[in-house]
Design a protein around this motif. Structure first.
Motif, short mmCIF file in Angstrom:
data_model
loop_
_atom_site.label_atom_id
_atom_site.label_comp_id
_atom_site.label_asym_id
_atom_site.label_seq_id
_atom_site.Cartn_x
_atom_site.Cartn_y
_atom_site.Cartn_z
N PRO A 554 0.80 -1.24 0.00
CA PRO A 554 0.00 0.00 0.00
C PRO A 554 0.83 1.28 0.00
CG PRO A 554 -0.20 -1.15 2.10
CD PRO A 554 0.52 -2.07 1.18
N GLU A 555 2.03 1.22 0.54
CA GLU A 555 2.78 2.46 0.67
C GLU A 555 3.88 2.61 -0.37
OE1 GLU A 555 3.27 1.40 4.86
OE2 GLU A 555 2.82 3.50 5.29
N GLU A 556 3.81 1.79 -1.41
CA GLU A 556 4.84 1.87 -2.44
C GLU A 556 4.75 3.19 -3.19
OE1 GLU A 556 6.98 -0.50 -2.62
OE2 GLU A 556 8.09 -0.03 -4.45
N ASN A 557 5.89 3.88 -3.33
CA ASN A 557 5.92 5.13 -4.08
C ASN A 557 6.63 4.95 -5.42
OD1 ASN A 557 4.49 6.64 -2.24
ND2 ASN A 557 6.30 7.50 -1.24
N VAL A 558 6.40 5.91 -6.29
CA VAL A 558 7.04 5.88 -7.61
C VAL A 558 8.37 6.62 -7.53
CG1 VAL A 558 6.85 6.46 -10.05
CG2 VAL A 558 4.79 5.91 -8.75
N TYR A 559 9.44 5.89 -7.80
CA TYR A 559 10.77 6.50 -7.87
C TYR A 559 11.46 6.05 -9.14
CZ TYR A 559 10.18 7.81 -3.00
OH TYR A 559 9.71 8.37 -1.85
N PRO A 560 12.43 6.81 -9.64
CA PRO A 560 12.90 8.09 -9.09
C PRO A 560 11.87 9.19 -9.25
CG PRO A 560 14.10 7.49 -11.11
CD PRO A 560 13.14 6.40 -10.83
N MET A 561 12.10 10.30 -8.54
CA MET A 561 11.18 11.42 -8.66
C MET A 561 11.95 12.73 -8.61
SD MET A 561 7.94 12.52 -6.31
CE MET A 561 6.81 13.75 -6.96
N VAL A 562 11.67 13.56 -9.61
CA VAL A 562 12.16 14.94 -9.59
C VAL A 562 10.98 15.78 -9.10
CG1 VAL A 562 13.03 16.86 -10.96
CG2 VAL A 562 13.70 14.52 -11.54
N PRO A 563 11.04 16.32 -7.89
CA PRO A 563 9.88 17.07 -7.40
C PRO A 563 9.53 18.22 -8.33
CG PRO A 563 11.46 16.68 -5.63
CD PRO A 563 12.13 16.28 -6.91
N ALA A 564 8.24 18.55 -8.39
CA ALA A 564 7.77 19.62 -9.27
C ALA A 564 8.57 20.89 -9.01
CB ALA A 564 6.28 19.88 -9.03
N GLY A 565 9.01 21.54 -10.08
CA GLY A 565 9.74 22.80 -9.96
C GLY A 565 11.23 22.64 -9.72
N LYS A 566 11.69 21.38 -9.55
CA LYS A 566 13.13 21.16 -9.35
C LYS A 566 13.78 20.82 -10.69
CE LYS A 566 13.08 21.32 -4.77
NZ LYS A 566 13.77 22.35 -3.99
N SER A 567 15.11 20.92 -10.72
CA SER A 567 15.78 20.62 -11.98
C SER A 567 16.06 19.12 -12.06
CB SER A 567 17.04 21.46 -12.14
OG SER A 567 18.13 20.80 -11.58
N LEU A 568 16.32 18.65 -13.28
CA LEU A 568 16.41 17.21 -13.53
C LEU A 568 17.54 16.53 -12.77
CD1 LEU A 568 15.60 16.71 -17.33
CD2 LEU A 568 14.08 16.60 -15.36
N ASP A 569 18.48 17.31 -12.18
CA ASP A 569 19.52 16.63 -11.41
C ASP A 569 19.20 16.57 -9.92
OD1 ASP A 569 20.00 19.38 -11.32
OD2 ASP A 569 21.67 19.19 -12.75
N GLU A 570 18.01 17.03 -9.54
CA GLU A 570 17.61 16.91 -8.13
C GLU A 570 16.63 15.76 -8.01
OE1 GLU A 570 17.09 20.97 -6.16
OE2 GLU A 570 16.99 21.46 -8.28
N ILE A 571 17.19 14.56 -7.91
CA ILE A 571 16.37 13.35 -8.01
C ILE A 571 16.20 12.69 -6.64
CG2 ILE A 571 16.23 11.06 -9.07
CD1 ILE A 571 17.92 12.17 -11.40
N LEU A 572 14.95 12.40 -6.27
CA LEU A 572 14.69 11.60 -5.07
C LEU A 572 14.66 10.13 -5.50
CD1 LEU A 572 11.66 13.51 -3.48
CD2 LEU A 572 14.10 13.87 -3.01
N GLU A 573 15.36 9.30 -4.72
CA GLU A 573 15.39 7.89 -5.11
C GLU A 573 14.75 6.96 -4.10
OE1 GLU A 573 18.66 6.60 -7.73
OE2 GLU A 573 19.72 8.25 -6.74
N GLY A 574 14.03 7.50 -3.16
CA GLY A 574 13.25 6.68 -2.25
C GLY A 574 14.05 6.06 -1.13
#
Lengths: 574, 163
Positions: A554-574
Motif C-alpha cells: 500500500p505504501e509503495e511510491n514511484v521513484y525516481p522522482m524529480v519534485p515539481a519545480g526542481k531541476s532534472l539533477d535533483e532526483i529523489l530515489e526513495g
C-alpha cells in the motif's frame, strides 16, 4: 440526391471511412440514431456514459491513427464529453465529436437540455462548428475530418441542432476534396533548416535524440530508428512517445522527467545537442526550465510552429511533418560511430533503467508490470488510467512498437483507460488489450464494464489496488508532512487517525471481484506475490474480458522522482 | 519574463460568427487584457479585419501571435512590431460648457484639428481623429472644463508602405 440532415451526418461518416461510432442517445440526436439503426457500414457502440464514448473514440484513434468518432446529445450529453475532448486535445489525438443541439430558433433561450457547447468547447478543440443550415453540413463534415487528421491532429466538434438533422437537402453530394484558405499546415521541412540540422548533428560531441508523441502521430518511427542507428545517438522518449523507438534497444535510455529514468535525466543535463522530434518540452519532462539541459543546443522538429521556442529556446526549428523531415534529414546526415559519449551513457544506463526493492511478502506493482511484459512478450496494447500505476507502466513495460501505449499524458485524466481500452480493443481484433488501473481511477468510468461485457470486448483490466489514491498520497507523504487528506479509500466517518495501513481492518469498497462478476465478467485476485503470475495467466486465458486485481504494497511510491519545480539533477530515489 | 511592450496586431479572419471569441479567448485564457479591439468587414465581404492593441510580456505575446496563426478562421496575422505604421483612433467627447467658455473650448479643439459634433445648452460634443497620443493630449486639455463622457473607438492601423 435528396437526404435529411441526419442522413447526411451518417453518410459523411461512412464517406470518411469511419467504422465505429461510440455514442449515447438523447432527445436532440434521436434523428441521427434513427439513421444509424439500419446503417450497415457503421458499428454503433452504446457506452454507459458519454465520457466513456469520448475516451473510447480517443482510444480507437490512438491505437489506429485514424479519426475517432463520438456522438452525444445536447446539454448534459455534450458536457459529459468535454473531459474526453480536452484529453484528446492535450495529446493531439484526431477525433470528431458530434453533439446534438436544441432547435436553432431556441438557441440562447435556456431551452431544455441547452448548453452553449461551441462556447464551452472552444478552448479545448482544434476547431468547432455550429451548423446553422443543412446546406453547410457536407462541407462542415469534410472540413472537420480534414482539420482533425492533418497538421497537428486534434479534436473537432460539430454541434448539430435537431431542426438541421430533420431538414432536407435536395442536392446532397459529399465533397470529394477540400481546401481551406486559412488552414494550410506545413508538411515538408525547409531544406536549409534540415541542412543546418545535419551540420549541427555532425558537430555535436554529446548528442541526444528526444522523441515524443509527434513521432507516432506522423508514423516516423522507422525513420527515427534509422537516424539513431546511423548516428549512434542515444534516444529518450517522452511518455507520449513510448513505443516510437523499441524499449529494448541498446540506444534507448528510458523516459525522462519527473518519474523518468535517472539515466535519461542525466543525459539531458550533460548533452550538448538535443534533437527533439515531435515533443513539446512539457513541464513534467523539463523540470525547472531555467536549469534544463544547460549545455545543449536544440534542434526542434515539430509540425506546430507554436510549439517551437514555447518552453525551451530553440537553435534550429524545423517545422513540418516528422516523417517527411526525418526522411530528408536521413539522406544527408553524417554517420557517427559510437564513441566515448556512448560509453558514458551506457555507464549511466547500467544493467537496468529502473529498479525497485523486491519483496517476498508484498506484491510489488513493478513486479506485476514486469510479469505482464514477460507473459505478453510486449505484444499487447496497454492502456492506463492516471496515477502511480501509469508511471509504473511507463517505467517497467518495454514498449516495442508505436501505438501500444494508450495513456492520457497532457491532461492526466483519471477514468480514461477503461473506455480507451474498449476503443483500442475494437480497433485491434485479436490483439491483447489491457487497461492497467489503480483502484481509484478504475472507479471513474467503471460503468463501462457493462459495455465491455455486453459487447464481449476482450479488455483485460488489471487493477493495482493499494487502497489509496496513491499518487496524491505520495505527494502528501513527501511534501505535505504525511497528512493523508482524502486519499485513503477505506476511510469512513468512524475512522480514527491511523498510522499503519497494514493494521487497518476496514473492508475495501467495492469488492472488485464481486463487482466484475455482477457485470458478468470473470475476475481474479492476487493477495500475495506467489499469486501474481497465475492470476495474470488466468485473466489472459479467459476468452473475452477479465478483471485481475492485485493487492499491492500500500505504501509503495514511484521513484525516481524529480519534485515539481526542481531541476532534472535533483532526483529523489526513495 | 521579458520586457513589457505594446503591440498593435492586425488580423484578417473569416467573416463569420464565433471568430471574435476564438481570437479574444487566446488573450483572456492567459489573463491578458486587450487595450482595444476593432472589427469590421474588409474590401472582401467574406473577410474581416481585427485590429488589437495589447501590452504585456514580450515572449507571451509572441506565443499568442503564434496561437492566432493556428486558429482555423484566421487568414493572416501581422504584428506591427518592427515596421512604421499609421495608427488612428476616433474620439467623441462631451464636455461641460457655459456660454462664457464655449469659444475657449472650441479654440482648443481647433488647435488639435478637432471638429464640433454637437452643441447643447451646458455642453459641447467634439470629435477628433488621430493617433493615440494626440487623443490623450486632447482629453487632458479638456479635463479642466469637466468631461461628461468620452467614447474612443480603439485604434485601427495600416503599414506605411506595402512590403
Amino acid at each position: 440526391m435528396k437526404k435529411t440532415g441526419a442522413q447526411i451526418v451518417v453518410d459523411a461518416l461512412v464517406q470518411e471511412g469511419v467504422k465505429i461510432v461510440f455514442g449515447y442517445p438523447g432527445g436532440t440526436v434521436i434523428p441521427i440514431f434513427d439513421v444509424l439503426y439500419d446503417t450497415k457500414e457503421l458499428t454503433l457502440v452504446l457506452t454507459r456514459h458519454e465520457q466513456g464514448a469520448a475516451h473510447a473514440a480517443d482510444g480507437y484513434a490512438r491505437a489506429t491513427g485514424e479519426v475517432g468518432v463520438c456522438l452525444a446529445t445536447s446539454g448534459p450529453g455534450a458536457l459529459n464529453i468535454m473531459t474526453g475532448i480536452a484529453t484528446a486535445y492535450l495529446d493531439s489525438i484526431p477525433m470528431v465529436a458530434i453533439t446534438g443541439q436544441v432547435a436553432s430558433p431556441l438557441l440562447g433561450t435556456d431551452a431544455f437540455q441547452e448548453a452553449d457547447v461551441v462556447g464551452v468547447s472552444r478552448s479545448i478543440t482544434k476547431h468547432n462548428f455550429l451548423v446553422k443550415d443543412v446546406k453547410d453540413l457536407p462541407l462542415v463534415f469534410k472540413k472537420a475530418f480534414h482539420i482533425a487528421r492533418t497538421g497537428r491532429p486534434g479534436p473537432v466538434l460539430i454541434d448539430v441542432p435537431i431542426d438541421i438533422s430533420r431538414s432536407i437537402l435536395e442536392n446532397y453530394e459529399y465533397p470529394a476534396e477540400i481546401s481551406i484558405r486559412s488552414y494550410k499546415p506545413t508538411f515538408d521541412g525547409h531544406p536549409k533548416q534540415i541542412e543546418k540540422a545535419a551540420a549541427m548533428i555532425a558537430a555535436a560531441k554529446k548528442p541526444l535524440i528526444f522523441g515524443g508523441g509527434g513521432v507516432i502521430a506522423a508514423g516516423a518511427h522507422e525513420e527515427l530508428k534509422w537516424l539513431a542507428e546511423t548516428t549512434n545517438i542515444p534516444v529518450t522518449l517522452s511518455m507520449m512517445g513510448l513505443g516510437a523507438f523499441p524499449g529494448d534497444h541498446p540506444l534507448f535510455i528510458g523516459m525522462p522527467g519527473m518519474h523518468g529514468a535517472k539515466c535519461a535525466n542525466r543525459v539531458f543535463q550533460e548533452c550538448d545537442l538535443i534533437v527533439s522530434v515531435g515533443a513539446r518540452f512539457d513541464d513534467r519532462v523539463t523540470g525547472f526550465v531555467a536549469r534544463f539541459a544547460p549545455n545543449a543546443k536544440v534542434i526542434h522538429i515539430d509540425v506546430d510552429p507554436a510549439s517551437v521556442s514555447k518552453i525551451v529556446e530553440v537553435d534550429i526549428p524545423v517545422v513540418g511533418d516528422a516523417k517527411s523531415i526525418l526522411t530528408a534529414l536521413n539522406k544527408i546526415v553524417k554517420p557517427r560511430a559510437a564513441d566515448v559519449w556512448n560509453e558514458t551513457v551506457s555507464d549511466y544506463k547500467g544493467a537496468k533503467l529502473f529498479s525497485y526493492q523486491t519483496s517476498d511478502t508484498d506484491i510489488k506493482p513493478q513486479a506485476v508490470i514486469e510479469k505482464l511484459f514477460d507473459l505478453t512478450g510486449g505484444n499487447a496494447v496497454i492502456c492506463t488510467e492516471v496515477g502511480q500505476h501509469q508511471m509504473w507502466v511507463a517505467q517497467y513495460f518495454k514498449f516495442l512498437r508505436p501505438r501500444t501505449l494508450v495513456s492520457s499524458g497532457g491532461l492526466g485524466t483519471m477514468g480514461f483507460g477503461l473506455p480507451a481500452a474498449m476503443g483500442a480493443a475494437l480497433a485491434n481484433p485479436g490483439c491483447p488489450v489491457f487497461d492497467v488501473a489503480g483502484d481509484g481511477s478504475i472507479q471513474m468510468n467503471i460503468q463501462e464494464l457493462a459495455t465491455i461485457a455486453i459487447n464481449k470486448i476482450p479488455v483485460k483490466t488489471v487493477i493495482l489496488n493499494n487502497c489509496y489514491l496513491g499518487m496524491v498520497r505520495q505527494w502528501q507523504d513527501l511534501f505535505y508532512g504525511k497528512r493523508y487528506s482524502s486519499t485513503c479509500l477505506r476511510r469512513g466517518i468512524d475512522c480514527t487517525p491511523c498510522t499503519d495501513p497494514r493494521e487497518c481492518k476496514k473492508i475495501y469498497t467495492p469488492d472488485f471481484i464481486a463487482l466484475a462478476k455482477a457485470y458478468g465478467i470473470e475476475a481474479f485476485r492476487a493477495e500475495k506475490p506467489a499469486d501474481v503470475e497465475q492470476v495474470l495467466r488466468d485473466g489472459i486465458a479467459v476468452d473475452g474480458p477479465a478483471v485481475m486485481e492485485f493487492m499491492i504494497a500500500p505504501e509503495e511510491n514511484v521513484y525516481p522522482m524529480v519534485p515539481a519545480g526542481k531541476s532534472l539533477d535533483e532526483i529523489l530515489e526513495g | 519574463m521579458g520586457a513589457h511592450k505594446t503591440h498593435t496586431i492586425s488580423i484578417l479572419t473569416e467573416n463569420h460568427s464565433g471568430t471574435l471569441s476564438r481570437v479574444s479567448g487566446l488573450f483572456s485564457s492567459r489573463g491578458y487584457n486587450i487595450t482595444s479591439l476593432t472589427v469590421a468587414e474588409t474590401e472582401d465581404p467574406t473577410v474581416s479585419r481585427m485590429t488589437i492593441v495589447v501590452s504585456g510580456d514580450e515572449s507571451i505575446l509572441e506565443q499568442i501571435v503564434k496561437q492566432l496563426n493556428k486558429l482555423i478562421d484566421v487568414i493572416k496575422v501581422v504584428d506591427f512590431m518592427d515596421e512604421p505604421i499609421i495608427e488612428r483612433e476616433l474620439l467623441l467627447i462631451r464636455v461641460d460648457s457655459t456660454k462664457s467658455n464655449r469659444h475657449e473650448i472650441i479654440g482648443t479643439a481647433n488647435l488639435f484639428g478637432a471638429g464640433v459634433a454637437a452643441v447643447a445648452a451646458g455642453s459641447v460634443t467634439l470629435e477628433l481623429l488621430g493617433a493615440k497620443d494626440r487623443i490623450d493630449d486632447f482629453v487632458m486639455m479638456l479635463k479642466p472644463y469637466g468631461i461628461r463622457e468620452t467614447v474612443r473607438s480603439g485604434a485601427v492601423a495600416i503599414a506605411k508602405s506595402r512590403k
